[in-house]
Design an enzyme around this catalytic site. Structure first.
Site, PDB file in Angstrom:
ATOM      1  N   GLU A 650       0.825  -1.212   0.000  1.00 39.85           N
ATOM      2  CA  GLU A 650       0.000   0.000   0.000  1.00 39.85           C
ATOM      3  C   GLU A 650       0.855   1.257   0.000  1.00 39.85           C
ATOM      4  OE1 GLU A 650      -3.201   0.173  -0.512  1.00 39.85           O
ATOM      5  OE2 GLU A 650      -3.202  -2.006  -0.687  1.00 39.85           O
ATOM      6  N   ASP A 706       3.640  -5.655  -5.642  1.00 35.34           N
ATOM      7  CA  ASP A 706       3.842  -6.975  -5.035  1.00 35.34           C
ATOM      8  C   ASP A 706       5.335  -7.260  -4.851  1.00 35.34           C
ATOM      9  OD1 ASP A 706       1.182  -7.613  -4.796  1.00 35.34           O
ATOM     10  OD2 ASP A 706       1.075  -8.724  -6.668  1.00 35.34           O
TER      11      ASP A 706
END
Length: 800
Positions: A650, A706
Site C-alpha cells: 500500500e 507486489d
C-alpha cells in the site's frame, strides 16, 4: 552490559535470535560469560574473544546468522590467559618471584607439579566453558516453537492449505496453496471470518453492557434472524407499503398519487431510485467538498446488448422473475405479465441512454456542476427541488443549490421518456416503480421473494457466463444489514473485541518498521536521483496512518443518541425501512458537520487497505490486521511476511506516478525503463494454469507493488531479527523463521486461479506468489533452490 566481539573457538556457535527471556545472541556474547569461562591475563584490556561472522555455516536449517568458529592457536591462548611466545607474556616470564632463590631441583619439581596442576585446571576450564557455551548458544539461540492457541490455529491452516509433497523451488504456489480448493481468496475468507466475529458479538448480548442504542442493534439482528415471524407475516407488510404509495393497478384498488409525490416517497422513505440515483459525497476533485451527486440508476440485468446470443433468453428470465413477484403480491397473472413486459421495456430504453464510464473519462467529463434550477429546465419531468429536499432533509435546498451530474444527456433523455409515458401509460409507470421497489426490499421479505431473486441470479449467471451472486446464509445477511444500519455501534464493539490496545500497538510497531525499511530502500535504488530521494523521503515522513478504526469508534462512549429515530416493529419490513431512513439522515448530518481531514472509506471490519491521495493518508482497518494475517502473538516472520508485505504494498501506491513516462524527470530514465522491462519479462516467463488470464500492461503497477512490497517487508524483518530477541516459529512445519516469512507471504495470495476475473488489475495468484519470491535471492538461499529452477532464475530485477 558491555559487549565485545568473540574470538576463535574450536566449535560452531549459532548466532541467532534467542527465545523469549534471554539475552540476544545475534552477533555478540557477553564479556561476563567468557570471563567466567576462561582465565585471562589480569593486565589485558581485552578479556573476551574477538568475533568473526563467517559465511557458509548453518546451525539450524535455513536459520539466522551462524559463526564458523575455528581453532585459534596463539590468539586463543592469549584470550584464555596462557603464555604466548612474545610480548607481555615474555616480560612476565622474566620477572622473578620470591621463590627464585630455591635450589634448582626443587624448582624443577615445583615447575613440573605446577604445569600438571595448570594443565588439569586449564582442561577443566576449557571443558566447563565449552559446555556452558554449548548450552547457552545452541539451546538458547535456536528459535522456539510457538505453542499458543492462535499459533496452533495458524499451524492448522498452513497444514491444511499447503502441499509439502511439491518441491518449493519448482512450484511454491502449490507448496503453499495446493491442498485447498479455494473459490475465494484469502482476503475474502478473512472478511467472512470478521463477519462471523460480528455474529458472535450479536448473538451474545449478555456479554456486553448495552446502552439503548446498542440494544436496538441487538434487537434488529434478533428480529432479522426470526424467520418464523417473517414467514408468518408473508406479503402483508409489503402490501401495506404499496397501499401507502397509492396501490398497484394489478393487485387491488389503485388511487394514483401525483407521479413526483410517489417518486419523492420512494426516494426518501424507502431508499429506491427507479430512474436515477442521488447521493451525498465529496467531489472527486479538489476541493473535495460534499455535494449532492446525481448518477444513473442501478439495473438488475444488462438490457442493451441485443446482439448477444442469449439476449432473448435473458429477457425471458427477467420477465419470469417480474411475473413471479406480481403473483406473490396477489396480482392477476394476465395483468401482471402485461405490466412486467412494460417495465422491461422502460428499463431497456433507459439502459440505451447510458454512456459508458470509459467514454465519459475520454471526454474529460466525469461530472458537470449545475444548479437545481438549471437541471429543472433540462429534465423537466422530475420535480427536482421537491424530490431532493425530501431525500436530503434536513439540508436546506434552493433552486440555486449546485449539484454534480455525472451524465446530463442521460437525464435529458430519461425526462423525455417519463413525460411520454405519463401522458399515455400512467398506470404502467406506477407498476414499473412498484416492481423495482419489491426487488429493493427483497432482503427484508419472506423466503418466497428471496428465492425468486436467487433463481434470477442463477439463471443470469448461466446465460452470461458470470458467477451468480452467492446465496448467503441467513446469519450473514442479518449481520450485513445490522452492520449497515448500526455501524457506529458495531464498529465500537468490533474494535473492543478484535483490536485492543496491545494489538494496535503491535500493528503500529510493524508499520513503523515497514516505513523505515521503505525509506532505506529508496536510498539504494539505482534509477532514483538524490533530489527525488529527498522528495519521496519527505512524502513518507509526512504521511498519516490510520490504524484499526475511525477516531469515533475508538472512543469509549460512541454516540448514544444515534438511533432515537429508529422504530422497531411491528414487522421486520417496517423495522428495515425505519433503519433505511435513519441511516440516510445520519449520513446527511455527518456531511453537514465540519468536514474532517479524512473520512474512512472502509468499515472497521473490512479487509481493504487503501491510500487516500487528497488526504495523504494510508488506512489499515482492524479487519485486515487479524489472523491469519496478523496477531501480536504470532512469530514475527508471519506478521512481517503477511501483514508487513500488505503494508509495504500500500505504501508503494503513493509512488506509482514515478513509474509512468515523465513521472520522474530527474531520474535515470534508462535504468528505470530497464527495470520496468525486466519486470514485464520476469512475469511473462512464468507458465500459467489453464483458464487463467494475464495482461502485463494492465497489472504492471500491482506487480511492481507486489515485488517491492515483499522486498521491503523482507528488509524490515531482517533488521528486526538482527536487533531483537525472541524469534519463534511454528511446530511441525520444519520451516526456519526465514522460510516461514516467505510461506506467510504466499498464504496471503492463496486462491483458486480459475476464479480470476479477467478485468482484475492484479495478476493471477500463481504469479503474485512466483513473481516476487523468485525475484528474491534470499528465498532461493533459504530454500536451497538449485540455480536455474523456477524459483531461482539466472537474472532478477530491481525496481523498488
Amino acid at each position: 552490559m558491555s559487549w565485545k566481539p568473540i574470538g576463535h573457538v574450536s566449535s560452531l556457535f549459532l548466532l541467532g535470535g534467542l527465545s523469549s527471556g534471554r539475552k540476544p545472541c545475534s552477533m555478540y556474547i557477553s564479556r561476563q560469560l567468557l570471563a567466567s569461562s576462561f582465565p585471562r591475563d589480569p593486565q589485558s584490556t581485552d578479556g573476551v574473544l574477538n568475533a568473526r561472522i563467517c559465511s557458509g555455516a548453518s546451525c539450524v536449517y535455513g536459520s539466522v546468522l551462524c559463526c564458523a568458529v575455528q581453532e585459534g592457536g596463539d590468539e586463543l591462548g592469549r584470550a584464555m590467559g596462557s603464555e604466548p611466545a612474545s610480548g607481555a607474556g615474555t616480560r612476565r616470564r622474566r620477572e622473578r618471584s620470591p621463590e627464585e632463590g630455591l635450589p634448582a631441583v626443587h624448582s624443577r619439581q615445583w615447575a613440573m607439579a605446577r604445569r600438571a596442576l595448570m594443565t588439569v585446571l586449564l582442561f577443566s576450564l576449557i571443558l566447563g566453558g565449552s559446555l556452558l557455551l554449548w548450552g547457552y548458544v545452541f539451546q538458547g539461540c535456536g528459535p522456539a516453537h510457538c505453542e499458543t492457541p492462535v499459533c496452533r490455529d495458524l499451524l492448522s491452516l498452513y497444514l491444511a492449505s499447503g502441499n509439502t509433497s511439491v518441491a518449493p523451488c519448482t512450484d511454491f504456489f502449490s507448496f503453499a496453496c495446493g491442498n485447498t480448493n479455494r473459490t475465494t481468496s484469502s482476503f475474502q475468507a478473512l472478511a467472512k471470518e470478521n463477519k462471523r466475529r460480528l455474529q458472535r458479538i450479536l448473538e451474545a448480548p449478555g456479554s456486553w453492557h448495552l446502552d439503548s442504542g446498542e440494544e436496538k442493534a441487538f434487537q434488529f439482528y434478533s428480529s432479522c434472524m426470526d424467520t418464523g415471524a417473517i414467514e408468518g407475516a408473508g406479503a402483508g407488510p409489503l402490501r401495506q407499503v404499496i397501499e401507502e404509495l397509492g396501490g398497484w393497478p394489478v393487485s387491488g384498488d389503485w388511487t394514483p398519487l401525483d407521479f413526483n409525490r410517489t417518486l419523492s416517497l420512494l426516494m426518501s422513505q424507502h431508499g429506491h431510485f427507479p430512474f436515477f440515483r442521488a447521493y451525498l459525497r465529496p467531489l472527486p476533485t479538489p476541493p473535495y467538498t460534499p455535494v449532492i451527486q446525481i448518477d444513473q440508476p442501478e439495473f438488475d440485468v444488462p438490457l442493451k446488448q441485443k446482439q448477444e446470443m442469449n439476449y432473448a433468453q435473458i429477457l425471458r428470465e427477467y420477465l419470469t422473475y417480474l411475473n413471479r413477484l406480481g403473483t406473490l403480491l396477489g396480482g392477476d397473472p394476465n395483468k401482471v405479465g402485461e405490466h412486467a413486459s412494460f417495465s422491461i421495456s422502460i428499463n431497456s430504453q433507459l439502459y440505451q441512454f447510458l454512456r459508458p464510464p470509459e467514454q465519459q473519462q475520454a471526454q474529460g467529463k466525469l461530472f458537470q456542476m449545475v444548479t437545481i434550477d438549471q437541471l429543472q429546465e433540462m429534465a423537466p419531468a422530475i420535480d427536482w427541488l421537491s424530490c431532493l429536499q425530501a431525500t436530503f432533509a434536513p439540508m436546506s435546498l434552493s433552486p440555486s443549490h449546485p449539484v454534480a451530474v455525472h451524465d446530463l444527456e442521460y437525464l435529458k433523455n430519461m425526462s423525455q421518456l417519463v413525460e411520454k409515458q405519463l401522458s399515455k401509460h400512467r398506470d404502467f409507470l406506477q407498476s414499473h416503480m412498484i416492481l423495482g421497489l419489491v426487488g429493493t426490499l427483497s432482503p427484508a421479505l419472506d423466503s418466497k421473494f428471496q428465492e425468486a431473486r436467487r433463481l434470477l441470479s442463477q439463471k443470469l449467471g448461466e446465460l452470461t457466463g458470470r458467477p451468480p451472486t452467492p446465496a448467503h446464509p441467513r446469519w450473514m445477511t442479518c449481520v450485513e444489514k445490522t452492520a449497515a444500519f448500526f455501524k457506529p455501534t458495531l464498529a465500537a464493539l468490533f474494535v473492543r473485541e478484535a483490536f485492543g490496545p496491545s494489538t494496535r500497538s503491535a500493528a503500529m510497531e510493524l508499520f513503523t518498521a515497514i516505513k523505515d525499511a521503505l525509506i532505506a530502500r529508496f536510498q539504494v535504488l539505482p534509477w532514483m536521483d538524490e533530489e527525488t530521494r529527498a522528495k519521496v523521503q519527505d512524502k513518507v515522513t509526512q504521511l498519516q496512518v490510520k490504524m484499526g478504526a475511525p477516531e469515533w469508534a475508538l472512543k469509549p462512549d460512541p454516540a448514544r443518541q444515534e438511533y432515537d429515530d429508529i422504530q422497531l416493529g411491528p414487522s421486520f419490513l417496517q423495522s428495515f425501512l425505519s433503519c433505511v431512513r435513519s441511516r440516510r439522515a445520519r449520513i446527511i448530518r455527518s456531511f453537514l458537520q465540519p468536514f474532517p481531514n479524512h473520512r474512512w472509506q472502509v468499515l472497521p471490519w473490512g479487509v481493504n487497505a487503501y491510500y487516500s491521495i487528497p488526504d495523504h493518508v494510508v488506512v489499515f482497518p482492524a479487519g485486515l490486521l487479524q489472523p491469519p494475517f496478523f496477531h501480536p502473538g504470532y512469530p514475527r516472520a508471519v506478521n512481517f511476511g503477511a501483514a508487513g508485505s500488505v503494508m509495504a504494498h500500500e505504501l508503494l501506491h503513493i509512488f506509482y506516478q514515478l513509474l509512468f513516462p515523465g513521472g520522474c524527470p530527474a531520474c535515470d530514465t534508462h535504468a528505470l525503463q530497464g527495470a520496468l522491462v525486466c519486470l514485464e519479462r520476469h512475469y511473462a516467463a512464468f507458465p500459467l494454469p489453464n483458464g487463467t488470464f494475464f495482461n502485463g500492461s494492465r497489472t504492471f503497477l500491482e506487480d511492481a507493488a507486489d515485488m517491492g512490497g515483499l522486498a521491503i517487508a523482507l528488509q524490515a524483518y531482517s533488521k528486526r531479527l538482527l536487533w531483537y530477541r525472541g524469534e519463534t516459529t511454528l511446530p511441525n512445519l520444519n520451516l526456519s523463521p526465514w522460510q516461514l516469512f516467505f510461506r506467510s507471504y504466499a498464504q496471503v495470495m492463496c486462491r483458486d486461479p480459475s476464479t480470476q476475473d479477467p478485468q482484475d488489475t492484479h495478476s493471477p495468484p500463481t504469479l503474485r506468489i512466483h513473481g516476487p519470491l523468485s525475484n528474491s535471492p534470499a528465498f532461493a538461499r533459504h530454500f536451497h533452490c538449485p540455480h536455474g529452477t523456477l524459483m531461482n532464475p539466472s537474472s532478477r530485477c530491481q525496481l523498488w
